[in-house]
Write a protein that holds these residues in place. Structure first.
Motif, PDB file in Angstrom:
ATOM      1  N   ALA A  49       0.834  -1.201   0.000  1.00 16.68           N
ATOM      2  CA  ALA A  49       0.000   0.000   0.000  1.00 16.68           C
ATOM      3  C   ALA A  49       0.870   1.254   0.000  1.00 16.68           C
ATOM      4  N   ALA A  50       1.963   1.224   0.749  1.00 13.50           N
ATOM      5  CA  ALA A  50       2.869   2.375   0.817  1.00 13.50           C
ATOM      6  C   ALA A  50       3.507   2.638  -0.546  1.00 13.50           C
ATOM      7  N   TYR A  51       3.919   1.573  -1.221  1.00 17.76           N
ATOM      8  CA  TYR A  51       4.506   1.708  -2.553  1.00 17.76           C
ATOM      9  C   TYR A  51       3.495   2.301  -3.535  1.00 17.76           C
ATOM     10  N   LYS A  52       2.268   1.779  -3.516  1.00 16.69           N
ATOM     11  CA  LYS A  52       1.239   2.264  -4.428  1.00 16.69           C
ATOM     12  C   LYS A  52       0.912   3.730  -4.153  1.00 16.69           C
ATOM     13  N   ALA A  53       0.825   4.095  -2.880  1.00 16.75           N
ATOM     14  CA  ALA A  53       0.505   5.474  -2.509  1.00 16.75           C
ATOM     15  C   ALA A  53       1.603   6.432  -2.982  1.00 16.75           C
ATOM     16  N   GLU A  54       2.850   6.049  -2.802  1.00 17.02           N
ATOM     17  CA  GLU A  54       3.956   6.907  -3.228  1.00 17.02           C
ATOM     18  C   GLU A  54       3.915   7.134  -4.735  1.00 17.02           C
ATOM     19  N   PHE A  55       3.672   6.056  -5.488  1.00 17.97           N
ATOM     20  CA  PHE A  55       3.616   6.161  -6.946  1.00 17.97           C
ATOM     21  C   PHE A  55       2.464   7.062  -7.381  1.00 17.97           C
ATOM     22  N   LEU A  56       1.269   6.825  -6.828  1.00 17.90           N
ATOM     23  CA  LEU A  56       0.077   7.559  -7.246  1.00 17.90           C
ATOM     24  C   LEU A  56       0.117   9.027  -6.822  1.00 17.90           C
ATOM     25  N   ASN A  57       0.530   9.286  -5.600  1.00 19.74           N
ATOM     26  CA  ASN A  57       0.599  10.667  -5.128  1.00 19.74           C
ATOM     27  C   ASN A  57       1.601  11.478  -5.958  1.00 19.74           C
ATOM     28  N   ASP A  58       2.716  10.859  -6.292  1.00 15.77           N
ATOM     29  CA  ASP A  58       3.718  11.533  -7.106  1.00 15.77           C
ATOM     30  C   ASP A  58       3.186  11.800  -8.512  1.00 15.77           C
ATOM     31  N   PHE A  59       2.489  10.810  -9.074  1.00 14.58           N
ATOM     32  CA  PHE A  59       1.947  10.970 -10.428  1.00 14.58           C
ATOM     33  C   PHE A  59       0.927  12.102 -10.480  1.00 14.58           C
ATOM     34  N   VAL A  60       0.005  12.113  -9.521  1.00 17.78           N
ATOM     35  CA  VAL A  60      -1.035  13.133  -9.469  1.00 17.78           C
ATOM     36  C   VAL A  60      -0.423  14.524  -9.330  1.00 17.78           C
ATOM     37  N   LYS A  61       0.595  14.644  -8.512  1.00 14.09           N
ATOM     38  CA  LYS A  61       1.247  15.945  -8.304  1.00 14.09           C
ATOM     39  C   LYS A  61       2.000  16.390  -9.553  1.00 14.09           C
ATOM     40  N   ARG A  62       2.766  15.495 -10.146  1.00 17.13           N
ATOM     41  CA  ARG A  62       3.595  15.856 -11.301  1.00 17.13           C
ATOM     42  C   ARG A  62       2.764  16.220 -12.529  1.00 17.13           C
ATOM     43  N   HIS A  63       1.611  15.574 -12.671  1.00 12.56           N
ATOM     44  CA  HIS A  63       0.780  15.812 -13.853  1.00 12.56           C
ATOM     45  C   HIS A  63      -0.396  16.746 -13.576  1.00 12.56           C
ATOM     46  N   ASP A  64      -0.389  17.362 -12.412  1.00 13.34           N
ATOM     47  CA  ASP A  64      -1.424  18.325 -12.037  1.00 13.34           C
ATOM     48  C   ASP A  64      -2.831  17.754 -12.226  1.00 13.34           C
ATOM     49  N   ILE A  65      -3.024  16.532 -11.746  1.00 12.69           N
ATOM     50  CA  ILE A  65      -4.326  15.868 -11.828  1.00 12.69           C
ATOM     51  C   ILE A  65      -5.268  16.501 -10.818  1.00 12.69           C
ATOM     52  N   GLN A  66      -6.422  16.959 -11.287  1.00 15.62           N
ATOM     53  CA  GLN A  66      -7.377  17.628 -10.405  1.00 15.62           C
ATOM     54  C   GLN A  66      -8.535  16.724  -9.990  1.00 15.62           C
ATOM     55  N   SER A  67      -8.756  15.653 -10.727  1.00  9.12           N
ATOM     56  CA  SER A  67      -9.873  14.755 -10.392  1.00  9.12           C
ATOM     57  C   SER A  67      -9.503  13.311 -10.703  1.00  9.12           C
ATOM     58  N   VAL A  68      -9.967  12.418  -9.826  1.00  4.46           N
ATOM     59  CA  VAL A  68      -9.660  10.995  -9.950  1.00  4.46           C
ATOM     60  C   VAL A  68     -10.932  10.191  -9.742  1.00  4.46           C
ATOM     61  N   ILE A  69     -11.126   9.163 -10.555  1.00  2.00           N
ATOM     62  CA  ILE A  69     -12.221   8.224 -10.365  1.00  2.00           C
ATOM     63  C   ILE A  69     -11.635   6.823 -10.292  1.00  2.00           C
ATOM     64  N   GLU A  70     -12.030   6.057  -9.293  1.00  2.00           N
ATOM     65  CA  GLU A  70     -11.486   4.715  -9.100  1.00  2.00           C
ATOM     66  C   GLU A  70     -12.594   3.679  -9.157  1.00  2.00           C
ATOM     67  N   PHE A  71     -12.399   2.671  -9.991  1.00  2.00           N
ATOM     68  CA  PHE A  71     -13.344   1.568 -10.101  1.00  2.00           C
ATOM     69  C   PHE A  71     -12.836   0.406  -9.244  1.00  2.00           C
ATOM     70  N   GLY A  72     -13.533   0.173  -8.123  1.00  2.00           N
ATOM     71  CA  GLY A  72     -13.116  -0.850  -7.171  1.00  2.00           C
ATOM     72  C   GLY A  72     -12.354  -0.226  -6.025  1.00  2.00           C
ATOM     73  N   CYS A  73     -13.001   0.714  -5.324  1.00  2.00           N
ATOM     74  CA  CYS A  73     -12.301   1.471  -4.276  1.00  2.00           C
ATOM     75  C   CYS A  73     -12.057   0.660  -3.009  1.00  2.00           C
ATOM     76  N   GLY A  74     -12.849  -0.414  -2.782  1.00  2.00           N
ATOM     77  CA  GLY A  74     -12.580  -1.290  -1.650  1.00  2.00           C
ATOM     78  C   GLY A  74     -12.846  -0.666  -0.296  1.00  2.00           C
ATOM     79  N   ASP A  75     -12.103  -1.127   0.715  1.00  2.00           N
ATOM     80  CA  ASP A  75     -12.422  -0.790   2.111  1.00  2.00           C
ATOM     81  C   ASP A  75     -11.852   0.543   2.602  1.00  2.00           C
ATOM     82  N   GLY A  76     -11.187   1.286   1.730  1.00  2.00           N
ATOM     83  CA  GLY A  76     -10.692   2.609   2.111  1.00  2.00           C
ATOM     84  C   GLY A  76      -9.303   2.627   2.718  1.00  2.00           C
ATOM     85  N   ALA A  77      -8.722   1.466   2.982  1.00  2.00           N
ATOM     86  CA  ALA A  77      -7.387   1.424   3.596  1.00  2.00           C
ATOM     87  C   ALA A  77      -6.352   2.071   2.689  1.00  2.00           C
ATOM     88  N   GLN A  78      -6.373   1.727   1.391  1.00  2.00           N
ATOM     89  CA  GLN A  78      -5.433   2.339   0.451  1.00  2.00           C
ATOM     90  C   GLN A  78      -5.731   3.828   0.283  1.00  2.00           C
TER      91      GLN A  78
END
Length: 241
Positions: free
Chosen positions: A56-85
């Motif tokens: 989860a830590a690895y995935k969070a680091e990758f995604l947070n960095d991607f969103v910041k670098r590409h100035d992503i303003q909105s995200v939609i996730e299919f299969g959000c699960g229990d919220g831990a990630q």
């Protein structure tokens, strides 16, 4: 004793694998992935080891960095699960979609008061789009072809700019009744004009000796071309409790 014979005898080992594969296929015939996850969450189980610990830590680091670098303003996730990630993710605006009402009730309570996050049942998805569309640890759980097909189409049609998939990418039907590895990049190449711009190999590749801290999944990032994405309504059916 029997296990040792199977391990040491190639022919016996091959036969054993074939029998196991047939058994899995028989169990899979009447399998309903949506019902499986609803039942799992009702029993109090979680989204799986991929949403916890170092994965989860690895995935969070990758995604947070991607969103910041590409100035992503909105995200939609299919299969959000229990919220831990999701607790580890930093997104300006987020829509989480899941097939399980039980788990959505849980995540709504978890993020109560956080106006940047909204949730809805998959059956209520109305075609809303976001800069980034995501599918994390989901595809290899979609054993039914029609469910996989619907998931992939929704995933790519929901993206204005990027699609990120975290999954295995091999064809293997023999794992278990609720797991079917797919080479999903073949589907993407055949059904979309999206371009694979990044494949980030998971630093903790799967190991049978440590299944809870390793994974066969990698990150695949696709750039969506505007011409391939239909214009969708921006309204959202939100579940509130």
């Amino acid at each position: 004793m029997i296990k040792e014979i199977i391990k040491k005898t190639p022919i016996v080992r091959s036969v054993a694998r074939a029998i196991m594969a047939m058994t899995v296929e028989q169990r899979r015939k009447n399998f309903d992935s949506g019902r499986y996850w609803e039942s799992r969450y009702r029993k109090g189980e979680n989204s799986g080891p991929g949403s916890y610990s170092r994965l989860a830590a690895y995935k969070a680091e990758f995604l947070n960095d991607f969103v910041k670098r590409h100035d992503i303003q909105s995200v939609i996730e299919f299969g959000c699960g229990d919220g831990a990630q999701l607790q580890l993710l930093k997104f300006p605006d987020y829509i989480g979609i899941d097939v399980s009402l039980t788990v959505l009730d849980q995540t709504i309570k978890m993020f109560a008061g956080d106006t940047s996050k909204r949730f809805m049942l998959l059956q209520d998805y109305d075609g809303s789009q976001a800069d980034l569309s995501m599918s994390l640890d989901v595809i290899y759980h979609l054993v039914e072809d029609q469910v996989f097909e619907a998931h992939m189409r929704q995933l790519f049609e929901a993206a204005k700019s990027f699609v990120i998939i975290y999954s295995s990418n091999i064809d293997d039907r023999s794992v278990s009744a609720h797991v079917r590895n797919r080479k999903f990049t073949d589907w993407v190449a055949t059904n979309t004009d999206a371009e694979l711009v990044l494949h980030d190999a998971n630093p903790y590749p799967f190991s049978v000796s440590d299944p809870d801290e390793t994974s066969p999944a990698d990150f695949f990032v696709f750039k969506v071309r505007e011409a391939t994405v239909a214009t969708k309504a921006s309204t959202t059916t939100v579940i509130r409790r």
